[in-house]
Each structure stands twice: as structure tokens, then as C-alpha cells.
Motif scaffolding. Sequence first.
Motif, PDB file in Angstrom:
ATOM      1  N   SER A  22      -0.797 -11.348  12.042  1.00  0.00           N
ATOM      2  CA  SER A  22      -0.234  -9.994  12.070  1.00  0.00           C
ATOM      3  C   SER A  22      -0.809  -9.139  10.958  1.00  0.00           C
ATOM      4  O   SER A  22      -1.051  -7.934  11.142  1.00  0.00           O
ATOM      5  N   HIS A  26      -2.826  -5.753  11.554  1.00  0.00           N
ATOM      6  CA  HIS A  26      -2.376  -4.501  10.926  1.00  0.00           C
ATOM      7  C   HIS A  26      -3.529  -3.848  10.172  1.00  0.00           C
ATOM      8  O   HIS A  26      -3.720  -2.635  10.239  1.00  0.00           O
ATOM      9  N   ILE A  44       6.212  -8.289   7.944  1.00  0.00           N
ATOM     10  CA  ILE A  44       5.230  -9.350   7.725  1.00  0.00           C
ATOM     11  C   ILE A  44       5.554 -10.103   6.434  1.00  0.00           C
ATOM     12  O   ILE A  44       5.478 -11.334   6.381  1.00  0.00           O
TER      13      ILE A  44
END
Length: 104
Positions: A22, A26, A44
Motif C-alpha cells: 500500500s 500510495h 497504512i
Amino acid sequence: MSGLSRTLVFAGLVLLGHAGYSAVQHRSFLRLAEEEYDGLPADIGLECLVASMLCCVGVVSSMGKFKDIKLTSELKSKSFETVDNRPGFMIFNHRGKVVHDALR
């Protein structure tokens, strides 16, 4: 290692891998959107924290029964001779022999 502890460690590692993926996604999204990087989102970071805690709990629970901190509980069944016996500290090859021969 019991089944529950293995499951906790596995779930923690999967969540940690997902949090890393993630974070990479991102970062690539910010590059494509030409936005400035201000840090990771809170979800996160929270996922990393939860994954780390799951791994820690799984590893600690897999270790079994802990020993007492007090040494007296373990030394109750041993005699003084077995406690004080440390053959690794016995040295028979020392300079006393040379000094004894020189004094003759």
C-alpha cells in the motif's frame, strides 16, 4: 508452535506485506498525480502497527512456559557441588610450574 500462534504470525506478516504494498502504491499514485509527498496516510501506519503487534504476540505465545525470574526456584533441586562445578574455569597449565622449577 501452536496453531493459533502460527496463525497470528502469518496474519501479521501478511498485513505487514500489504502495508508495504500500500505504501508503494500510495507513492506511485502521488508521482502520477504530481503531488508532493507529505508522508504515509494514517491507515497504512496503523496497519503496520497492528501487523507488528500480531507478529509479536504470535511469537511470544509460541515460546511456551516462561521460567521464574528468581534463581532459587531452579536451584532447589541441585546440590552445591553441581552448582559450583565449572570445569571451563579449571586451568592446569599455568606459570606455577615454571616458578616452582626456578625456585629449586
